[in-house]
Design an enzyme around this catalytic site. Structure first.
Site, PDB file in Angstrom:
ATOM      1  CB  THR A  75      -0.899  -0.207   1.014  1.00 38.09           C
ATOM      2  OG1 THR A  75      -1.739  -1.376   0.938  1.00 38.09           O
ATOM      3  CG2 THR A  75      -1.861   1.285   1.096  1.00 38.09           C
ATOM      4  CG  ASN A 152      -6.640  -7.535  -5.167  1.00 34.23           C
ATOM      5  OD1 ASN A 152      -6.146  -6.463  -5.697  1.00 34.23           O
ATOM      6  ND2 ASN A 152      -7.294  -7.366  -4.590  1.00 34.23           N
ATOM      7  CD  GLN A 180      -2.424 -11.020  -3.841  1.00 31.24           C
ATOM      8  OE1 GLN A 180      -2.225 -12.203  -3.590  1.00 31.24           O
ATOM      9  NE2 GLN A 180      -3.015 -10.522  -3.326  1.00 31.24           N
ATOM     10  CB  SER A 199       3.166  -7.041  -0.434  1.00 29.18           C
ATOM     11  OG  SER A 199       2.384  -6.697   1.536  1.00 29.18           O
ATOM     12  CG  HIS A 201       0.919  -9.208   3.896  1.00 30.93           C
ATOM     13  ND1 HIS A 201      -0.645 -10.166   4.393  1.00 30.93           N
ATOM     14  CD2 HIS A 201       1.362  -8.351   3.665  1.00 30.93           C
ATOM     15  CE1 HIS A 201      -1.444  -8.736   3.971  1.00 30.93           C
ATOM     16  NE2 HIS A 201       0.106  -7.973   3.526  1.00 30.93           N
ATOM     17  CB  THR A 239      13.526   3.150  11.993  1.00 24.82           C
ATOM     18  OG1 THR A 239      13.919   4.133  13.203  1.00 24.82           O
ATOM     19  CG2 THR A 239      14.897   1.968  12.808  1.00 24.82           C
ATOM     20  CB  CYS A 327     -22.110  -5.881  -2.470  1.00 25.49           C
ATOM     21  SG  CYS A 327     -21.844  -4.072  -3.683  1.00 25.49           S
TER      22      CYS A 327
HETATM   23  N1  PMP Z   1      -1.290  -4.293  -4.075  1.00 25.12           N
HETATM   24  C1  PMP Z   1      -2.759  -5.827  -4.184  1.00 25.12           C
HETATM   25  C2  PMP Z   1      -2.769  -6.379  -5.615  1.00 25.12           C
HETATM   26  C3  PMP Z   1      -3.137  -6.816  -2.448  1.00 25.12           C
HETATM   27  O1  PMP Z   1      -2.850  -7.445  -3.157  1.00 25.12           O
HETATM   28  C4  PMP Z   1      -2.422  -5.984  -1.732  1.00 25.12           C
HETATM   29  C5  PMP Z   1      -3.085  -6.635  -1.066  1.00 25.12           C
HETATM   30  N2  PMP Z   1      -4.468  -6.795  -0.823  1.00 25.12           N
HETATM   31  C6  PMP Z   1      -2.114  -4.877  -1.614  1.00 25.12           C
HETATM   32  C7  PMP Z   1      -1.725  -4.082  -2.732  1.00 25.12           C
HETATM   33  C8  PMP Z   1      -1.690  -3.574  -0.038  1.00 25.12           C
HETATM   34  O2  PMP Z   1      -0.939  -4.893   0.580  1.00 25.12           O
HETATM   35  P1  PMP Z   1      -0.186  -4.490   1.501  1.00 25.12           P
HETATM   36  O3  PMP Z   1      -1.001  -4.863   2.445  1.00 25.12           O
HETATM   37  O4  PMP Z   1       1.182  -4.779   1.849  1.00 25.12           O
HETATM   38  O5  PMP Z   1      -0.279  -3.434   1.907  1.00 25.12           O
END
Ligand code: PMP
Length: 381
Positions: A75, A152, A180, A199, A201, A239, A327
C-alpha cells in the site's frame, strides 16, 4: 504453523512461514540497533540490512540493489509511486479499472484535472486490454502507466510485460503492482518492468513490510515516498523494519522457482476440479475462467442468497473464505473489479473468493466444495 486447515483466504494474507519466523526472531534479537547509528553494533545492523537488500535484488534479477527500497508494504509503495507520477510527470496517468485500492485511490485524485485514464477489462477473462494504451502512447498523451501483475480478486494475470515493453520503447515510466504475483509465480521480467511493488505477508513473510523496485533511470531522480528522515537513501523516511525485512527475504527465497512451478501445476489441478464440481453441483458461475489465472484463486457468483450468509455458514464448518471487495457487510461501494467483470449490483452481493496456499491438500479443496454444496442445499439454492 505453515498450513492452516480450512484456510482459503491466502490472497488476503498468509500464515508466517517457519523460516520467516526464525529469521524475524533472530534479527529482532541480534540486530535490534538502529542501522543509522554510528557505533559498531549499528554498523552490523546496516551490514545485514544491505545483505538482505542484495539477496532480494538477486532474487528479482535486479542488478543494482540500490534500486530496492524497503517499505511498510505494498500500500505504501503503491501510494509513493503513483504520488511520484502525479507530482513529477506531465501527461495523463493510465491505470487499469481493476487496480487494488492502494493504486486506484491515489490515482483517482488526478481525475478532477482530467489527468487519469482507465484501460478497459475483458469481462470473460478478467484481463486488461492494451489497445487504447497503444493509441494514447502513439499520440504522445501518456505520462506514466500502472498495471498490476495479477488481480487479487479474480486471480487474472495481466499483460504487464507487454505494457512494460510498450512503455520502455516509448520512454514512459511504468509500474506494476506485483503483490499477488511475487511469491506465487516465478520471478520473470521484473528487472525490466520499471517500478515494481511487493508485499511480504502475501508469501509467508511478516505483516507490515514490503518493497518497491525503482527503474535504473530513477536512481538519480527525486523519487521519494515517506518524508522526514534520511533512511533508504532519502527515498523513504522511517527506521527500517529489520526483522520484517529478514522475514520477507527468508520467506521469498524459500519459494524458489521449482517450488512455485510444482505448486502451480498441482494446485491448479485441485482448483480446477473444485470448480468443475461447483459448477455441476452448486450452480456457481466462475469468473475470469477464460484466461490465465493465479493457480490458487477461484472467484464465483453463487446461485442465490447473500454471500455473507454463505460465508458465515462456511466459517461455522471451519472454512475461511472471502467476499473479495465485492459488496458485503459494511461495504456499500460497488467493487471496481466486479464492475469491470460486468456483474450487476445484485450479483456482486453473491460473490465469493477462494484462495488456497501452496500446501493446501486435494481433500481440503474437495471438503470445501462439499461444504459449499451442503450450504447451498440449506439455503435452498
Ligand atoms: N496490491 C495488491 C494487488 C494486493 O492484493 C494488496 C493486499 N491486499 C496490496 C496491494 C496491499 O498490500 P499491503 O497489505 O502490503 O499493504
Amino acid at each position: 504453523m505453515g498450513t492452516m486447515p480450512g484456510y482459503f483466504d491466502h490472497n488476503a494474507t498468509t500464515p508466517i512461514a517457519g523460516v520467516a519466523r526464525r529469521a524475524w526472531v533472530e534479527a529482532e534479537e541480534s540486530y535490534w540497533h538502529n542501522p543509522s547509528g554510528l557505533y559498531r553494533e549499528a554498523g552490523e545492523s546496516r551490514r545485514v540490512l544491505e545483505d538482505w537488500r542484495e539477496a532480494l535484488a538477486d532474487h528479482l534479477d535486479v542488478e543494482d540493489p540500490e534500486r530496492l527500497v524497503f517499505t511498510s508494504g505494498a500500500t505504501e509503495a503503491n501510494n509513493a509511486i503513483v504520488g511520484h507520477f502525479a507530482r513529477n510527470l506531465g501527461g495523463v496517468i493510465v491505470v487499469s479499472g481493476i487496480e487494488h485500492p492502494s493504486v486506484e485511490a491515489p490515482a483517482s485524485l488526478l481525475e478532477k484535472n482530467e489527468r487519469l485514464r482507465r484501460l478497459p477489462t475483458d469481462p470473460l477473462n478478467g484481463t486488461v486490454e492494451l489497445g487504447y494504451l497503444r493509441e494514447w502512447i502513439s499520440k504522445g498523451e501518456v505520462g506514466a502507466v500502472s498495471l498490476m501483475a495479477a488481480n487479487n480478486e479474480t486471480g487474472a494475470l495481466q499483460p504487464w510485460r507487454e505494457a512494460a515493453a510498450l512503455c520502455r520503447e516509448a520512454g514512459i515510466p511504468f509500474h506494476t503492482d506485483a503483490a499477488q504475483w511475487i511469491g506465487k509465480l516465478p520471478v520473470c521480467g521484473f528487472h525490466q518492468a520499471g517500478f515494481v511493488t511487493g508485499s511480504a505477508h502475501k508469501f509467508g513473510g511478516a505483516k507490515g513490510v514490503g518493497f518497491l523496485v525503482l527503474p535504473e533511470e530513477e536512481l538519480g531522480s527525486p523519487f521519494h515516498g515517506l518524508v522526514g528522515g534520511p533512511q533508504e537513501q532519502g527515498r523513504r523516511a522511517g527506521t527500517e523494519n529489520l526483522p520484517g525485512v529478514a522475514s520477507m527475504v527468508a520467506a521469498l527465497l524459500e519459494r524458489g522457482d521449482a517450488t512455485l512451478t510444482d505448486w502451480s501445476e498441482r494446485q491448479a489441478r485441485f482448483r480446477d476440479d473444485f470448480e468443475v464440481r461447483l459448477e455441476k453441483e452448486a450452480g456457481v458461475k466462475i469468473l475470469a475462467k477464460g484466461g490465465d489465472r493465479l493457480w490458487n484463486t477461484s472467484m464465483f457468483v453463487l446461485p442465490e442468497g447473500k454471500n455473507v450468509k454463505w460465508l458465515a455458514r462456511l466459517s461455522q464448518r471451519g472454512y475461511s473464505v472471502s467476499t473479495g471487495s465485492a459488496c458485503s457487510a459494511g461495504k456499500e461501494n460497488p467493487s471496481s473489479v466486479m464492475m469491470a467483470m460486468g456483474l450487476s449490483f445484485e450479483e456482486m452481493g453473491r460473490v465469493l473468493r477462494i484462495s488456497g496456499g501452496g500446501e493446501t491438500g486435494e481433500e481440503e479443496w474437495m471438503g470445501l466444495a462439499e461444504a459449499i454444496i451442503e450450504v447451498g442445499k440449506e439455503i435452498g439454492a
